[in-house]
Design an enzyme around this catalytic site. Structure first.
Site, mmCIF file in Angstrom:
data_model
loop_
_atom_site.group_PDB
_atom_site.id
_atom_site.type_symbol
_atom_site.label_atom_id
_atom_site.label_comp_id
_atom_site.label_asym_id
_atom_site.label_seq_id
_atom_site.Cartn_x
_atom_site.Cartn_y
_atom_site.Cartn_z
ATOM 1 N N TYR A 1 -50.257 1.928 -13.392
ATOM 2 C CA TYR A 1 -49.664 2.110 -12.055
ATOM 3 C C TYR A 1 -50.217 3.338 -11.341
ATOM 4 C CZ TYR A 1 -46.811 -1.846 -13.034
ATOM 5 O OH TYR A 1 -46.437 -3.130 -13.308
ATOM 6 N N ASN B 1 -45.468 -7.972 -2.983
ATOM 7 C CA ASN B 1 -46.452 -6.908 -3.184
ATOM 8 C C ASN B 1 -45.767 -5.558 -3.353
ATOM 9 O OD1 ASN B 1 -48.275 -8.945 -2.792
ATOM 10 N ND2 ASN B 1 -48.659 -8.442 -0.643
ATOM 11 N N ASP C 1 -47.617 -2.817 -2.919
ATOM 12 C CA ASP C 1 -48.378 -1.860 -2.084
ATOM 13 C C ASP C 1 -47.565 -1.545 -0.826
ATOM 14 O OD1 ASP C 1 -50.306 -4.730 -1.264
ATOM 15 O OD2 ASP C 1 -49.048 -3.680 0.191
ATOM 16 N N HIS D 1 -40.303 -7.005 -5.528
ATOM 17 C CA HIS D 1 -40.832 -6.593 -6.841
ATOM 18 C C HIS D 1 -40.996 -5.084 -6.935
ATOM 19 C CE1 HIS D 1 -42.688 -10.867 -7.480
ATOM 20 N NE2 HIS D 1 -41.392 -10.832 -7.687
ATOM 21 N N THR E 1 -49.896 -16.332 -1.534
ATOM 22 C CA THR E 1 -49.339 -16.300 -2.884
ATOM 23 C C THR E 1 -49.682 -17.599 -3.602
ATOM 24 O OG1 THR E 1 -47.323 -16.020 -4.220
ATOM 25 C CG2 THR E 1 -47.071 -17.073 -2.065
ATOM 26 N N ALA F 1 -56.167 -14.799 5.350
ATOM 27 C CA ALA F 1 -54.976 -14.306 6.049
ATOM 28 C C ALA F 1 -55.330 -13.653 7.377
ATOM 29 C CB ALA F 1 -54.237 -13.320 5.149
HETATM 30 C C1 BV8 Z 1 -37.227 -13.143 -13.575
HETATM 31 C C2 BV8 Z 1 -44.712 -6.309 -9.994
HETATM 32 C C3 BV8 Z 1 -35.161 -13.632 -14.427
HETATM 33 C C4 BV8 Z 1 -45.592 -5.914 -11.106
HETATM 34 C C5 BV8 Z 1 -44.593 -8.671 -10.325
HETATM 35 C C6 BV8 Z 1 -42.163 -18.860 -18.211
HETATM 36 C C7 BV8 Z 1 -42.479 -17.959 -19.198
HETATM 37 C C8 BV8 Z 1 -42.194 -16.597 -19.076
HETATM 38 C C9 BV8 Z 1 -41.589 -16.118 -17.932
HETATM 39 C C10 BV8 Z 1 -41.286 -17.038 -16.965
HETATM 40 C C11 BV8 Z 1 -41.553 -18.394 -17.068
HETATM 41 N N1 BV8 Z 1 -41.148 -19.011 -15.930
HETATM 42 C C12 BV8 Z 1 -40.635 -18.097 -15.126
HETATM 43 C C13 BV8 Z 1 -40.706 -16.903 -15.749
HETATM 44 C C14 BV8 Z 1 -40.252 -15.687 -15.282
HETATM 45 C C15 BV8 Z 1 -41.388 -14.843 -14.728
HETATM 46 C C16 BV8 Z 1 -42.547 -15.646 -14.195
HETATM 47 O O1 BV8 Z 1 -42.460 -16.241 -13.131
HETATM 48 N N2 BV8 Z 1 -43.669 -15.625 -14.931
HETATM 49 C C17 BV8 Z 1 -44.815 -16.366 -14.514
HETATM 50 C C18 BV8 Z 1 -46.097 -15.593 -14.880
HETATM 51 C C19 BV8 Z 1 -44.793 -17.734 -15.182
HETATM 52 N N3 BV8 Z 1 -40.746 -14.172 -13.642
HETATM 53 C C20 BV8 Z 1 -40.107 -13.036 -13.902
HETATM 54 O O2 BV8 Z 1 -40.098 -12.483 -14.976
HETATM 55 C C21 BV8 Z 1 -39.343 -12.454 -12.721
HETATM 56 N N4 BV8 Z 1 -38.018 -12.172 -13.153
HETATM 57 O O3 BV8 Z 1 -37.528 -14.307 -13.655
HETATM 58 O O4 BV8 Z 1 -36.043 -12.660 -13.929
HETATM 59 C C22 BV8 Z 1 -33.994 -12.934 -14.854
HETATM 60 C C23 BV8 Z 1 -32.824 -13.621 -14.846
HETATM 61 C C24 BV8 Z 1 -31.711 -12.978 -15.241
HETATM 62 C C25 BV8 Z 1 -31.785 -11.662 -15.653
HETATM 63 C C26 BV8 Z 1 -32.975 -10.968 -15.648
HETATM 64 C C27 BV8 Z 1 -34.098 -11.610 -15.244
HETATM 65 C C28 BV8 Z 1 -39.937 -11.146 -12.258
HETATM 66 C C29 BV8 Z 1 -41.305 -11.405 -11.692
HETATM 67 C C30 BV8 Z 1 -41.807 -10.115 -11.080
HETATM 68 C C31 BV8 Z 1 -42.983 -9.615 -11.862
HETATM 69 N N5 BV8 Z 1 -43.600 -8.521 -11.132
HETATM 70 N N6 BV8 Z 1 -45.074 -7.650 -9.632
HETATM 71 C C32 BV8 Z 1 -46.882 -5.410 -10.569
HETATM 72 O O5 BV8 Z 1 -47.229 -5.669 -9.397
HETATM 73 O O6 BV8 Z 1 -47.569 -4.755 -11.375
HETATM 74 S S1 BV8 Z 1 -45.250 -10.204 -10.073
HETATM 75 C C33 BV8 Z 1 -46.837 -10.075 -9.480
HETATM 76 O O7 BV8 Z 1 -47.262 -11.425 -9.246
HETATM 77 C C34 BV8 Z 1 -47.023 -9.416 -8.125
HETATM 78 O O8 BV8 Z 1 -45.815 -9.065 -7.495
HETATM 79 C C35 BV8 Z 1 -47.712 -10.521 -7.321
HETATM 80 O O9 BV8 Z 1 -47.541 -10.381 -5.989
HETATM 81 C C36 BV8 Z 1 -46.990 -11.641 -7.875
HETATM 82 C C37 BV8 Z 1 -47.327 -13.022 -7.601
HETATM 83 O O10 BV8 Z 1 -48.682 -13.160 -7.580
HETATM 84 P P1 BV8 Z 1 -49.315 -13.505 -6.164
HETATM 85 O O11 BV8 Z 1 -48.820 -12.509 -5.167
HETATM 86 O O12 BV8 Z 1 -49.097 -14.944 -5.860
HETATM 87 O O13 BV8 Z 1 -50.817 -13.170 -6.423
HETATM 88 P P2 BV8 Z 1 -51.895 -14.141 -7.072
HETATM 89 O O14 BV8 Z 1 -53.096 -13.299 -7.395
HETATM 90 O O15 BV8 Z 1 -51.265 -14.971 -8.142
HETATM 91 O O16 BV8 Z 1 -52.284 -15.152 -5.885
HETATM 92 C C38 BV8 Z 1 -52.928 -14.662 -4.743
HETATM 93 C C39 BV8 Z 1 -53.034 -15.831 -3.797
HETATM 94 O O17 BV8 Z 1 -53.613 -15.355 -2.593
HETATM 95 C C40 BV8 Z 1 -53.927 -16.946 -4.308
HETATM 96 O O18 BV8 Z 1 -53.256 -18.175 -4.129
HETATM 97 C C41 BV8 Z 1 -55.167 -16.873 -3.408
HETATM 98 O O19 BV8 Z 1 -55.640 -18.171 -3.076
HETATM 99 C C42 BV8 Z 1 -54.635 -16.232 -2.176
HETATM 100 N N7 BV8 Z 1 -55.615 -15.413 -1.465
HETATM 101 C C43 BV8 Z 1 -56.584 -14.634 -2.005
HETATM 102 N N8 BV8 Z 1 -57.268 -14.040 -1.004
HETATM 103 C C44 BV8 Z 1 -56.700 -14.433 0.164
HETATM 104 C C45 BV8 Z 1 -55.644 -15.309 -0.126
HETATM 105 N N9 BV8 Z 1 -54.905 -15.891 0.829
HETATM 106 C C46 BV8 Z 1 -55.197 -15.591 2.104
HETATM 107 N N10 BV8 Z 1 -56.193 -14.755 2.467
HETATM 108 C C47 BV8 Z 1 -56.967 -14.159 1.533
HETATM 109 N N11 BV8 Z 1 -57.954 -13.338 1.905
#
Ligand code: BV8
Length: 231
Positions: free
Chosen positions: A55, A91, A93, A108, A176, A218
Site C-alpha cells: 500500500y 477504487n 485512489d 473499498h 469494472t 472511459a
Molecule cells: C465481502 C481494496 C462479505 C483492496 C478491493 C468466492 C471466493 C472467495 C471470496 C468470494 C467469492 N465470491 C465472492 C467473494 C467475496 C469476495 C470476492 O468478490 N472475491 C472475488 C475475487 C471472487 N469479496 C469480498 O471479499 C468483499 N467482501 O464479500 O464481504 C462479508 C459478509 C459478511 C461479513 C463480512 C464480509 C470485499 C471485496 C473488496 C476487496 N477489496 N479493493 C485494494 O485495492 O488493494 S477489491 C479490488 O477489486 C479493487 O477495489 C478493484 O477496484 C476491485 C474490482 O476490480 P475492478 O475495479 O473491476 O478492476 P479489474 O482490474 O478487475 O477490471 C478493470 C476493468 O476495467 C476491466 O473490465 C477492463 O476491461 C476495464 N478497463 C481497463 N481499462 C479501461 C477499462 N475500461 C474503460 N476504460 C479503460 N481505459
C-alpha cells in the site's frame, strides 16, 4: 419535474488512463502474489510489513498521477444534475476526489487514510505507513492499518448503497470487470424502474445483466455519455 436519480459505480478501469494499473490487467499480481492473497486480513496478520509495502507503493504512486477526462466529466455531471446523484467507487485512489466529486462513497476504503485497530480512529495518511508508527489519537504502536476493505471484509456504507440502488432510475457501471462482490451484484439490486448501462473497455463478467453496454475507453465513453444525458 423531478429529475431522475442516478447511481454510478466505478472500478479500476476509470483510473487506467491516469496511469494506475488495473487489478486484472497485469494478471492481478504483485511481487508474484495474487492481489486477492495480499489484500486480506490474514496476509496483514502474517506479514504486516509486506502488506504495508504494497500500500505504501500505491499511495506514493498517487503523487505521480492525476484525474482524467472521465473523472472530470462525472464531477461536472454531479454539479449540473438537479436530481439525486451518488458516485460509488471500488477504487481506493483519490482521483474522483481530486476531480471534485462530492457525493462520493469509497466502498473499498481509501489509500490516503489509516485506521487504528485499537481506538478505531481514521486518519488522513499521505506518507508511508508501518508497524512502528504510533496512532496519532491513542499513541498505540503496531495498531495502524490501511483504511482499505480487504477480501473477506465488509465493504463500507452498504446500507446507504443498497437504498440508493433500490431507488435509482439509472445505474451506470464504469471500468469494472464484475469479478468482485458485492459490487458486481449491484446491477441485480436496482429497482424495476431502473435502466442499467455499462461503459467498459472489454465485456465484463456481468455484461449480460445490463440493459445496455458500450465498449470503449472511459475517457471517450464517459464524457460522451455525460454530454448525452445532460442534454
Ligand atoms: C465481502 C481494496 C462479505 C483492496 C478491493 C468466492 C471466493 C472467495 C471470496 C468470494 C467469492 N465470491 C465472492 C467473494 C467475496 C469476495 C470476492 O468478490 N472475491 C472475488 C475475487 C471472487 N469479496 C469480498 O471479499 C468483499 N467482501 O464479500 O464481504 C462479508 C459478509 C459478511 C461479513 C463480512 C464480509 C470485499 C471485496 C473488496 C476487496 N477489496 N479493493 C485494494 O485495492 O488493494 S477489491 C479490488 O477489486 C479493487 O477495489 C478493484 O477496484 C476491485 C474490482 O476490480 P475492478 O475495479 O473491476 O478492476 P479489474 O482490474 O478487475 O477490471 C478493470 C476493468 O476495467 C476491466 O473490465 C477492463 O476491461 C476495464 N478497463 C481497463 N481499462 C479501461 C477499462 N475500461 C474503460 N476504460 C479503460 N481505459
Amino acid at each position: 419535474m423531478v429529475r431522475p436519480s442516478i447511481v454510478i459505480l466505478t472500478g479500476a478501469g476509470i483510473s487506467a488512463e491516469s496511469g494506475l494499473s488495473t487489478f486484472r490487467g497485469n494478471g492481478g499480481l504483485w511481487e508474484d502474489r495474487r492481489v486477492e492473497e495480499v489484500a486480506t486480513p490474514e496476509a496483514f496478520a502474517a506479514d504486516p510489513d509486506s502488506v504495508h509495502r504494497f500500500y505504501n507503493l500505491r499511495r506514493a504512486q498517487l503523487r505521480d498521477v492525476k484525474p482524467n477526462a472521465a473523472h472530470h466529466a462525472l464531477a461536472e455531471l454531479e454539479r449540473a444534475w438537479k436530481g439525486p446523484f451518488l458516485l460509488i467507487t471500488q477504487n481506493v485512489d483519490d482521483l474522483h476526489d481530486r476531480a471534485g466529486s462530492q457525493r462520493l462513497l469509497h466502498m473499498h476504503g481509501e489509500l490516503r487514510k489509516a485506521r487504528c485497530l485499537r481506538c478505531g480512529a481514521i486518519h488522513p495518511w499521505d506518507g508511508a505507513l508501518d508497524q512502528a508508527t504510533p496512532c496519532p489519537s491513542c499513541h498505540q504502536r503496531s495498531s495502524l492499518r490501511p483504511h482499505i476493505v480487504w477480501f473477506g471484509e465488509m465493504p463500507l456504507d452498504m446500507e446507504r448503497i443498497e437504498l440508493a440502488l433500490y431507488l435509482c432510475d439509472l445505474f451506470v457501471s464504469i471500468g469494472t470487470s464484475g469479478n468482485v462482490y458485492p459490487a458486481a451484484g449491484f446491477v441485480q439490486q436496482v429497482g424495476a424502474q431502473a435502466h442499467t448501462l455499462e461503459l467498459n473497455l472489454d465485456a465484463s463478467q456481468t455484461t449480460s445483466l445490463f440493459h445496455e453496454s458500450r465498449r470503449g475507453k472511459a475517457t471517450d465513453l464517459v464524457p460522451a455519455w455525460v454530454q448525452e444525458i445532460s442534454g
